[in-house]
Design a protein around this motif. Structure first.
Motif, PDB file in Angstrom:
ATOM      1  N   TYR A 172       0.834  -1.306   0.148  1.00 39.86           N
ATOM      2  CA  TYR A 172      -0.135  -0.034  -0.074  1.00 39.86           C
ATOM      3  C   TYR A 172       0.741   1.225  -0.042  1.00 39.86           C
ATOM      4  CZ  TYR A 172      -3.465   3.475   1.590  1.00 39.86           C
ATOM      5  OH  TYR A 172      -4.089   4.618   1.802  1.00 39.86           O
ATOM      6  N   PHE A 173       1.838   1.367   0.798  1.00 38.34           N
ATOM      7  CA  PHE A 173       2.794   2.314   0.859  1.00 38.34           C
ATOM      8  C   PHE A 173       3.723   2.572  -0.450  1.00 38.34           C
ATOM      9  CE2 PHE A 173       1.560   1.936   5.316  1.00 38.34           C
ATOM     10  CZ  PHE A 173       1.819   3.209   5.872  1.00 38.34           C
ATOM     11  N   SER A 174       3.821   1.651  -1.072  1.00 38.88           N
ATOM     12  CA  SER A 174       4.905   1.791  -2.232  1.00 38.88           C
ATOM     13  C   SER A 174       4.038   2.339  -3.254  1.00 38.88           C
ATOM     14  CB  SER A 174       5.425   0.593  -2.722  1.00 38.88           C
ATOM     15  OG  SER A 174       4.333  -0.224  -2.960  1.00 38.88           O
ATOM     16  N   ALA A 175       2.811   1.972  -3.284  1.00 36.37           N
ATOM     17  CA  ALA A 175       1.835   2.401  -4.403  1.00 36.37           C
ATOM     18  C   ALA A 175       1.729   4.131  -4.074  1.00 36.37           C
ATOM     19  CB  ALA A 175       0.407   1.992  -4.394  1.00 36.37           C
ATOM     20  N   LYS A 176       1.587   4.407  -2.862  1.00 31.39           N
ATOM     21  CA  LYS A 176       1.334   5.904  -2.612  1.00 31.39           C
ATOM     22  C   LYS A 176       2.758   6.711  -3.089  1.00 31.39           C
ATOM     23  CE  LYS A 176      -2.656   5.907  -0.943  1.00 31.39           C
ATOM     24  NZ  LYS A 176      -3.564   6.798  -1.440  1.00 31.39           N
ATOM     25  N   ALA A 177       3.626   6.125  -2.932  1.00 31.18           N
ATOM     26  CA  ALA A 177       5.006   6.524  -3.175  1.00 31.18           C
ATOM     27  C   ALA A 177       5.327   7.096  -4.558  1.00 31.18           C
ATOM     28  CB  ALA A 177       6.362   5.610  -2.943  1.00 31.18           C
ATOM     29  N   ASN A 178       4.704   6.224  -5.724  1.00 28.93           N
ATOM     30  CA  ASN A 178       4.759   6.919  -7.058  1.00 28.93           C
ATOM     31  C   ASN A 178       6.144   7.044  -7.429  1.00 28.93           C
ATOM     32  OD1 ASN A 178       3.544   7.532  -9.365  1.00 28.93           O
ATOM     33  ND2 ASN A 178       3.702   9.763  -8.973  1.00 28.93           N
ATOM     34  N   LEU A 179       6.865   5.947  -7.369  1.00 29.16           N
ATOM     35  CA  LEU A 179       8.261   5.683  -7.829  1.00 29.16           C
ATOM     36  C   LEU A 179       8.583   4.409  -8.381  1.00 29.16           C
ATOM     37  CD1 LEU A 179      10.997   7.563  -5.365  1.00 29.16           C
ATOM     38  CD2 LEU A 179      10.405   7.977  -7.948  1.00 29.16           C
ATOM     39  N   PRO A 180       9.154   4.087  -9.474  1.00 26.55           N
ATOM     40  CA  PRO A 180       9.351   2.761  -9.903  1.00 26.55           C
ATOM     41  C   PRO A 180      10.270   2.068  -9.142  1.00 26.55           C
ATOM     42  CG  PRO A 180       9.835   4.444 -11.466  1.00 26.55           C
ATOM     43  CD  PRO A 180       9.669   5.060 -10.473  1.00 26.55           C
ATOM     44  N   SER A 181      10.179   0.707  -9.251  1.00 27.21           N
ATOM     45  CA  SER A 181      11.030  -0.165  -8.185  1.00 27.21           C
ATOM     46  C   SER A 181      12.522   0.175  -7.919  1.00 27.21           C
ATOM     47  CB  SER A 181      11.083  -1.711  -8.603  1.00 27.21           C
ATOM     48  OG  SER A 181      11.412  -1.836 -10.004  1.00 27.21           O
ATOM     49  N   ILE A 182      13.354   0.456  -8.730  1.00 27.30           N
ATOM     50  CA  ILE A 182      14.675   0.610  -8.532  1.00 27.30           C
ATOM     51  C   ILE A 182      14.930   2.084  -7.967  1.00 27.30           C
ATOM     52  CG2 ILE A 182      16.925   1.273  -9.614  1.00 27.30           C
ATOM     53  CD1 ILE A 182      16.192  -0.899 -11.943  1.00 27.30           C
ATOM     54  N   GLU A 183      14.178   3.009  -8.297  1.00 28.57           N
ATOM     55  CA  GLU A 183      14.440   4.279  -7.568  1.00 28.57           C
ATOM     56  C   GLU A 183      13.941   4.316  -6.164  1.00 28.57           C
ATOM     57  OE1 GLU A 183      15.220   4.788 -11.601  1.00 28.57           O
ATOM     58  OE2 GLU A 183      13.410   3.799 -10.665  1.00 28.57           O
ATOM     59  N   LEU A 184      12.888   3.493  -5.816  1.00 33.27           N
ATOM     60  CA  LEU A 184      12.156   3.195  -4.561  1.00 33.27           C
ATOM     61  C   LEU A 184      13.153   2.794  -3.691  1.00 33.27           C
ATOM     62  CD1 LEU A 184       9.871   3.679  -2.578  1.00 33.27           C
ATOM     63  CD2 LEU A 184       8.817   1.796  -3.350  1.00 33.27           C
ATOM     64  N   VAL A 185      13.746   1.317  -4.322  1.00 36.05           N
ATOM     65  CA  VAL A 185      14.580   0.624  -3.418  1.00 36.05           C
ATOM     66  C   VAL A 185      15.896   1.532  -2.968  1.00 36.05           C
ATOM     67  CG1 VAL A 185      15.906  -1.467  -3.332  1.00 36.05           C
ATOM     68  CG2 VAL A 185      13.545  -1.467  -4.192  1.00 36.05           C
ATOM     69  N   PHE A 186      16.394   2.253  -3.964  1.00 39.27           N
ATOM     70  CA  PHE A 186      17.627   3.079  -3.862  1.00 39.27           C
ATOM     71  C   PHE A 186      17.192   3.885  -2.692  1.00 39.27           C
ATOM     72  CE2 PHE A 186      20.039   6.806  -4.913  1.00 39.27           C
ATOM     73  CZ  PHE A 186      21.305   6.319  -5.042  1.00 39.27           C
ATOM     74  N   ILE A 187      16.082   4.690  -2.757  1.00 37.89           N
ATOM     75  CA  ILE A 187      15.796   5.582  -1.754  1.00 37.89           C
ATOM     76  C   ILE A 187      15.517   4.850  -0.195  1.00 37.89           C
ATOM     77  CG2 ILE A 187      14.182   7.405  -0.732  1.00 37.89           C
ATOM     78  CD1 ILE A 187      15.934   8.322  -2.850  1.00 37.89           C
ATOM     79  N   ARG A 188      15.136   3.725  -0.492  1.00 37.16           N
ATOM     80  CA  ARG A 188      14.872   2.994   0.934  1.00 37.16           C
ATOM     81  C   ARG A 188      16.148   2.803   1.380  1.00 37.16           C
ATOM     82  NH1 ARG A 188      11.437  -2.173   0.253  1.00 37.16           N
ATOM     83  NH2 ARG A 188      11.413  -2.048   2.685  1.00 37.16           N
ATOM     84  N   CYS A 189      17.225   2.235   0.571  1.00 37.40           N
ATOM     85  CA  CYS A 189      18.460   1.772   1.101  1.00 37.40           C
ATOM     86  C   CYS A 189      19.211   3.047   1.655  1.00 37.40           C
ATOM     87  CB  CYS A 189      19.248   1.148   0.003  1.00 37.40           C
ATOM     88  SG  CYS A 189      18.916  -0.322  -0.622  1.00 37.40           S
ATOM     89  N   ILE A 190      19.270   4.028   0.994  1.00 40.64           N
ATOM     90  CA  ILE A 190      19.740   5.339   1.645  1.00 40.64           C
ATOM     91  C   ILE A 190      19.128   5.688   2.964  1.00 40.64           C
ATOM     92  CG2 ILE A 190      20.034   7.907   1.160  1.00 40.64           C
ATOM     93  CD1 ILE A 190      20.285   7.516  -1.645  1.00 40.64           C
ATOM     94  N   CYS A 191      17.918   5.794   3.110  1.00 37.78           N
ATOM     95  CA  CYS A 191      17.327   6.322   4.378  1.00 37.78           C
ATOM     96  C   CYS A 191      17.652   5.175   5.502  1.00 37.78           C
ATOM     97  CB  CYS A 191      15.675   6.130   4.184  1.00 37.78           C
ATOM     98  SG  CYS A 191      15.009   7.345   3.096  1.00 37.78           S
ATOM     99  N   ALA A 192      17.516   3.837   5.110  1.00 39.50           N
ATOM    100  CA  ALA A 192      17.846   2.901   6.171  1.00 39.50           C
ATOM    101  C   ALA A 192      19.286   2.925   6.597  1.00 39.50           C
ATOM    102  CB  ALA A 192      17.738   1.653   5.521  1.00 39.50           C
TER     103      ALA A 192
END
Length: 291
Positions: free
Chosen positions: A19-39
């Motif tokens: 649900y949260f990934s759909a709200k993020a409005n980013l493709p998979s690679i870009e979303l995972v990249f940001i997740r990795c940086i934040c974490a």
């Protein structure tokens, strides 16, 4: 917080990721990249300011962490890519073929004879996968494959590899483990990130992006890797059902998704196979001997 509560909480939080990934409005690679940086940033700060004892770091476990990081990041990318092609309910159901794949991988790694019961479980789960994927709605295998089935199945495979490898990381601090893994993700994905996708994000998009990075990545995987080595196979087999239960519940309630009768049958077959694989084959024994 004991291991059971930690693992259960990690599964519940991770169940909301679709649900949260759909709200993020980013493709998979870009979303995972940001997740990795934040974490990576958040957990590095937590580790630097935490009261910690002097630790002996084994090079072997660092190697396992790096390898586990590779599997984990590929798992994330495939998982989020599957959301772009199919509903959360369908993607999550296929994703939870992982325990069955753990059994298959264990058999190949030990060069054990694959039993009739294991093969029957695999066949039933395969049929369930086709039904969940909407086999009856497509005229050809190519159409079925283009609907996202390979991404969800690939995510399940790499989730199984992540679990097998993660069990070998017993002494390394779980915060350090997750920092290593997310750092691996940043290095892996940096050459593939398309920065144009970030130009048109709204404040709401960034809220969900940062939430998935800080909570769904850093916090969840800290809980996951700190509890995994301490749990029995039976406990893991029961607790992993929290993840899909939360995901499917949110998909039905918040997005009004309604699976058809064939998909319901497929979901039942997959989770029946998951339960059978998890209990019949002792996951903990497989994990302890794999690498």
């Amino acid at each position: 917080m004991n291991a059971t509560v930690k693992f259960a909480l990690s599964m519940a939080i991770f169940g909301s990721i679709g649900y949260f990934s759909a709200k993020a409005n980013l493709p998979s690679i870009e979303l995972v990249f940001i997740r990795c940086i934040c974490a990576c940033v958040v957990l590095s700060i937590v580790y630097l300011f935490s009261k910690r004892k002097k630790e002996e770091i084994e090079k072997k476990e660092i190697g396992y962490s790096v390898l586990c990081g590779v599997f984990l990041v590929v798992n994330w990318v495939f998982f989020f890519r599957s959301f772009e092609h199919m509903s959360v309910t369908v993607a999550v159901s296929i994703y939870h073929l992982a325990p069955v794949l753990v059994g298959l991988l264990g058999s190949f790694l030990y060069r054990e004879r694959i039993t009739f019961k294991l093969m029957l479980t695999v066949i039933i789960c395969f049929i369930g996968t086709l039904l969940v994927g909407g086999m009856q709605d497509y005229l050809s295998i190519d159409e079925l494959m283009s609907a996202g089935l390979p991404w969800a199945f690939g995510a399940a495979l790499f989730y199984a590899l992540t679990t097998l490898t993660g069990k070998k990381i017993a002494k390394l601090n779980p915060v350090i483990t997750t920092i290593i893994q997310t750092s691996v993700g940043i290095i892996m994905l940096l050459p593939f990130v398309k920065w144009d996708y970030f130009l048109h994000l709204t404040g709401e998009n960034w809220f969900y992006i940062l939430l998935t990075g800080i909570i769904h990545t850093g916090f969840v995987y800290y809980l996951f890797f700190s509890s995994l080595p301490k749990l029995s196979s039976g406990s893991i087999a029961v607790l992993v059902f929290i993840d899909p239960a939360v995901a499917i519940f949110m998909d039905i309630v918040l997005t009004a998704y309604r699976p058809d009768i064939f998909q319901v049958i497929g979901i039942v077959l997959i989770f029946w196979g998951q339960t059978r694989a998890a209990f019949k084959r002792k996951i903990s024994e497989v994990k302890e001997e794999v690498f």
